[in-house]
Design an enzyme around this catalytic site. Structure first.
Site, PDB file in Angstrom:
ATOM      1  N   GLY B  46       0.819  -1.214   0.000  1.00 48.93           N
ATOM      2  CA  GLY B  46       0.000   0.000   0.000  1.00 48.93           C
ATOM      3  C   GLY B  46       0.851   1.261   0.000  1.00 48.93           C
ATOM      4  O   GLY B  46       1.739   1.422   0.837  1.00 48.93           O
ATOM      5  N   VAL B  71       0.934  -2.676  10.919  1.00 46.74           N
ATOM      6  CA  VAL B  71       2.135  -2.151  10.251  1.00 46.74           C
ATOM      7  C   VAL B  71       1.966  -0.644  10.018  1.00 46.74           C
ATOM      8  O   VAL B  71       2.918   0.128  10.122  1.00 46.74           O
ATOM      9  CB  VAL B  71       2.401  -2.906   8.922  1.00 46.74           C
ATOM     10  CG1 VAL B  71       3.488  -2.228   8.113  1.00 46.74           C
ATOM     11  CG2 VAL B  71       2.779  -4.351   9.218  1.00 46.74           C
ATOM     12  N   ASN B  99      -1.556  -0.419  -5.171  1.00 45.47           N
ATOM     13  CA  ASN B  99      -2.505  -0.178  -4.082  1.00 45.47           C
ATOM     14  C   ASN B  99      -2.247   1.211  -3.512  1.00 45.47           C
ATOM     15  O   ASN B  99      -1.177   1.491  -2.995  1.00 45.47           O
ATOM     16  CB  ASN B  99      -2.315  -1.264  -3.008  1.00 45.47           C
ATOM     17  CG  ASN B  99      -3.322  -1.134  -1.889  1.00 45.47           C
ATOM     18  OD1 ASN B  99      -3.192  -0.271  -1.026  1.00 45.47           O
ATOM     19  ND2 ASN B  99      -4.320  -1.992  -1.887  1.00 45.47           N
ATOM     20  N   ASN B 136      -7.240   1.982  -1.837  1.00 44.57           N
ATOM     21  CA  ASN B 136      -7.427   1.479  -0.477  1.00 44.57           C
ATOM     22  C   ASN B 136      -8.077   2.555   0.381  1.00 44.57           C
ATOM     23  O   ASN B 136      -7.414   3.483   0.827  1.00 44.57           O
ATOM     24  CB  ASN B 136      -6.057   1.076   0.094  1.00 44.57           C
ATOM     25  CG  ASN B 136      -6.150   0.560   1.508  1.00 44.57           C
ATOM     26  OD1 ASN B 136      -7.242   0.402   2.061  1.00 44.57           O
ATOM     27  ND2 ASN B 136      -5.001   0.298   2.118  1.00 44.57           N
ATOM     28  N   CYS B 139      -7.831   1.039   5.149  1.00 41.35           N
ATOM     29  CA  CYS B 139      -6.784   0.535   6.039  1.00 41.35           C
ATOM     30  C   CYS B 139      -7.133   0.872   7.483  1.00 41.35           C
ATOM     31  O   CYS B 139      -7.297   2.045   7.820  1.00 41.35           O
ATOM     32  CB  CYS B 139      -5.421   1.117   5.704  1.00 41.35           C
ATOM     33  SG  CYS B 139      -4.145   0.497   6.816  1.00 41.35           S
ATOM     34  N   ASN B 201     -10.948  -6.092   3.156  1.00 47.00           N
ATOM     35  CA  ASN B 201      -9.728  -5.729   3.869  1.00 47.00           C
ATOM     36  C   ASN B 201      -9.790  -6.402   5.242  1.00 47.00           C
ATOM     37  O   ASN B 201     -10.748  -7.101   5.565  1.00 47.00           O
ATOM     38  CB  ASN B 201      -9.657  -4.204   4.003  1.00 47.00           C
ATOM     39  CG  ASN B 201      -8.224  -3.707   4.119  1.00 47.00           C
ATOM     40  OD1 ASN B 201      -7.376  -4.361   4.746  1.00 47.00           O
ATOM     41  ND2 ASN B 201      -7.931  -2.563   3.537  1.00 47.00           N
ATOM     42  N   THR B 202      -8.801  -6.170   6.075  1.00 47.26           N
ATOM     43  CA  THR B 202      -8.775  -6.810   7.393  1.00 47.26           C
ATOM     44  C   THR B 202      -9.924  -6.309   8.277  1.00 47.26           C
ATOM     45  O   THR B 202     -10.471  -5.236   8.058  1.00 47.26           O
ATOM     46  CB  THR B 202      -7.448  -6.516   8.108  1.00 47.26           C
ATOM     47  OG1 THR B 202      -7.270  -5.102   8.179  1.00 47.26           O
ATOM     48  CG2 THR B 202      -6.273  -7.141   7.377  1.00 47.26           C
ATOM     49  N   GLY B 226      -6.304 -13.696   7.714  1.00 45.57           N
ATOM     50  CA  GLY B 226      -6.033 -15.129   7.802  1.00 45.57           C
ATOM     51  C   GLY B 226      -7.303 -15.965   7.794  1.00 45.57           C
ATOM     52  O   GLY B 226      -8.416 -15.436   7.677  1.00 45.57           O
ATOM     53  N   THR B 275      -2.407 -13.389   3.901  1.00 51.02           N
ATOM     54  CA  THR B 275      -1.684 -13.966   5.034  1.00 51.02           C
ATOM     55  C   THR B 275      -1.028 -15.308   4.705  1.00 51.02           C
ATOM     56  O   THR B 275       0.019 -15.647   5.250  1.00 51.02           O
ATOM     57  CB  THR B 275      -2.657 -14.114   6.230  1.00 51.02           C
ATOM     58  OG1 THR B 275      -3.176 -12.813   6.525  1.00 51.02           O
ATOM     59  CG2 THR B 275      -1.971 -14.671   7.456  1.00 51.02           C
TER      60      THR B 275
END
Lengths: 234, 310
Positions: B46, B71, B99, B136, B139, B201-202, B226, B275
């Protein structure tokens, strides 16, 4: 994939693992290992303790679920290993001191083999291990249990000092290096850093290290850094 | 020979396997382990307009079947990417997604304009380094911008609209599972001219160190990824795919060929692997092989046969 040749318990929570592989490695480099399927998610970075023609040896301390699984490995088990990775210690000339704290002694054994005539300082908080293996490799071996091993080293006596150990020890070594330099010594100090990693190859940026020239990667730019490059935040 | 290829907005994906942003660097590191041109595509780390140092403190923590990361979008900035990474990307025979993240609307626009200018310049020399922008807006690990744009459809709309105007490149918008209404969000992207949506996304999560009595992360929360998030991701891909006509890029916890097939059956055109790259450094090349084998075993001639059949 590699086969476990031996996995010997040295003392409480400390093991010596030997895995069959011909991938070799240089001093201060590491491998990513896993001995499980999907969980834990991440492989574990273990520094190279010794390289043989058909095997690589590791020294590790059980600190979490991954290393706990490693501790149960026996001869004949298989492990996945990728590597060697990272930028290790440089091959240097002159008088060298190797200083290890606790499990930080792990990468120094292979260093000692590459650097004949070095002085070796090994510090442990409770119990010493693996020291007799180091003895024949050292011009002088100093072992300290329960003290502060850095207090036993005069940096100005050396051209190069390699340090691996817990975070506060590395920070103290950095300060000691600065003091030696200010006193006129030309000693070059190298620190081997430990950090959480996800990939081990420089892609994830989980192991980022603050350095004077910006963010660096412990896995790819390190784990070994020139002491003056690293900025310690705490 | 089975047909694994797909085309999105004129961009050819030789197979549906794209390596997800933040798990694959810019491809160089994995390129030492296998030929990344085997992949359908890669989505680079990203980027933000200016270089970013990322978050201090713990950046990753494992959970049951997942991983929390904080991160914080550490990256070299758009200019350094264009200068240092694009010459490498020019050599790759795979779809290349850049990204693009941001803290402010202006940052997103300036970043997109720089990427467009670079693409025009390379094109005039007969070269291509970037095939698609993956925007993105989701995030969870940056304090300003980031997730704030990804939750409210009206906020996201401003970014998508502005970036759409700033670039002619094919545009995918990466959505947050934290969106107030994921279907409305995707529909808005389609209306604003996006060529695809990527999801998910996460998921925002947390881990507390009970002995230190604090979160393990400086930012308190972190992004969960994951296998743990796969059921949620699959459900959202299914919901969104049924309600829009642009392609869906599906992702979340994919670790096998059968996982890929699930996402395709839920309606994804292509998928991303994140992941799993950390669980298996050769995930990309192995999944390409595994998917081919699975399709032969199951007598699936083409992914088009099974796409969106649920």
């Amino acid at each position: 994939m590699g086969m476990v040749l031996s996995n010997e318990r040295l003392t409480d929570g400390v093991y010596h693992l030997k895995v069959e592989t011909n991938s070799g490695g240089k001093m201060g480099q590491f491998y990513m290992l896993r001995a499980w399927g999907a969980y834990p998610i991440l492989s574990r970075p273990l520094s190279i303790h010794e390289v043989n023609e058909d095997s690589v040896e590791f020294l590790y301390h059980v600190v979490g679920e991954g290393t706990e699984i490693f501790s149960r490995l026996t001869s004949g088990d298989s492990v996945e290993l990728e590597g060697p990775f990272g930028t290790g210690f440089p091959q240097v000339e002159g008088k060298v001191a190797l200083i290890g704290g606790g499990i930080g002694i792990a990468p120094l054994y292979y260093c000692a083999k590459q650097l004949p005539g070095c002085d070796i300082y090994l510090g442990f908080s409770r119990e010493a291990y693996r020291t007799e293996a180091f003895r024949p490799l050292a011009a002088e071996l100093t072992v300290d249990v329960g003290g502060f091993i850095l207090d036993r080293v005069d940096f100005s006596q050396y051209d190069h000092v390699f340090v691996c150990g817990p975070h506060p020890m590395l920070k103290a070594a950095q300060l000691k290096g600065i003091a030696a330099e200010e006193a006129g010594s030309k000693t070059k100090v190298y620190l081997s850093l430990e950090n959480r990693m996800a990939c081990g190859i420089g892609a994830c940026l989980v192991c980022s290290v603050s350095c004077r020239d910006g963010q660096r990667k412990a896995c790819a730019d390190g784990p070994v850094f020139r002491s003056e490059e690293v900025i310690f935040h705490d | 020979m089975t047909k694994m290829s797909t085309t999105i907005a004129g961009v050819h994906f030789k197979n549906p396997i794209i390596m997800a942003s933040g798990t694959f660097g810019f491809g160089r590191e994995y390129g030492k382990l296998y030929d990344v041109s085997l992949l359908g595509g890669i989505s680079g780390k990203g980027l933000t307009l200016h270089p970013k140092a990322g978050n201090p403190g713990t950046r990753v923590y494992e959970t049951a079947s997942g991983m929390l990361n904080s991160v914080g979008l550490e990256n070299p900035g758009v200019a350094a990417f264009l200068e240092k990474e694009c010459p490498y990307w020019e050599t790759l025979d795979t779809a290349r997604l850049v990204n693009l993240g941001g803290g402010t609307l202006e940052d997103y626009v300036l970043g997109a304009e720089m990427i467009q200018r670079d693409a025009d310049l390379r094109s005039s020399l007969g070269k291509t380094a970037v095939d698609m922008i993956e925007l993105n807006i989701s995030c969870p690990n940056v304090k300003e911008g980031g997730i704030a744009f990804g939750i409210k459809t009206s906020e996201a709309q401003k970014v998508v609209q502005a970036v759409r105007r700033a670039t002619k490149l094919p545009l995918a918008v990466k959505l947050s599972p934290g969106a107030e209404n994921i279907v409305e969000m995707a529909q808005m992207c389609e209306e604003e001219g996006a060529d695809a949506v990527s999801l998910i996304n996460t998921i925002s999560g947390m881990k507390i160190d009970v002995r230190r009595r604090s979160s393990v992360f400086n930012n308190l929360y972190a992004g969960l990824s994951g296998p743990a998030i796969k059921p949620v991701a699959l459900r959202m891909v299914h919901q969104v795919a049924q309600n829009i006509s642009i392609p869906v890029i599906g992702m979340g916890g994919i670790t096998s060929a059968t996982d890929i097939i699930e996402f395709i059956m839920a309606g994804a055109s292509v998928i991303q692997v994140g992941t799993y790259n950390f669980m298996n450094l050769r995930a990309g090349s192995q999944l390409v092989e595994e998917l081919e084998q699975f399709m032969v075993q199951e007598n699936i001639q083409s992914l088009d046969e099974i796409r969106g059949i649920i």
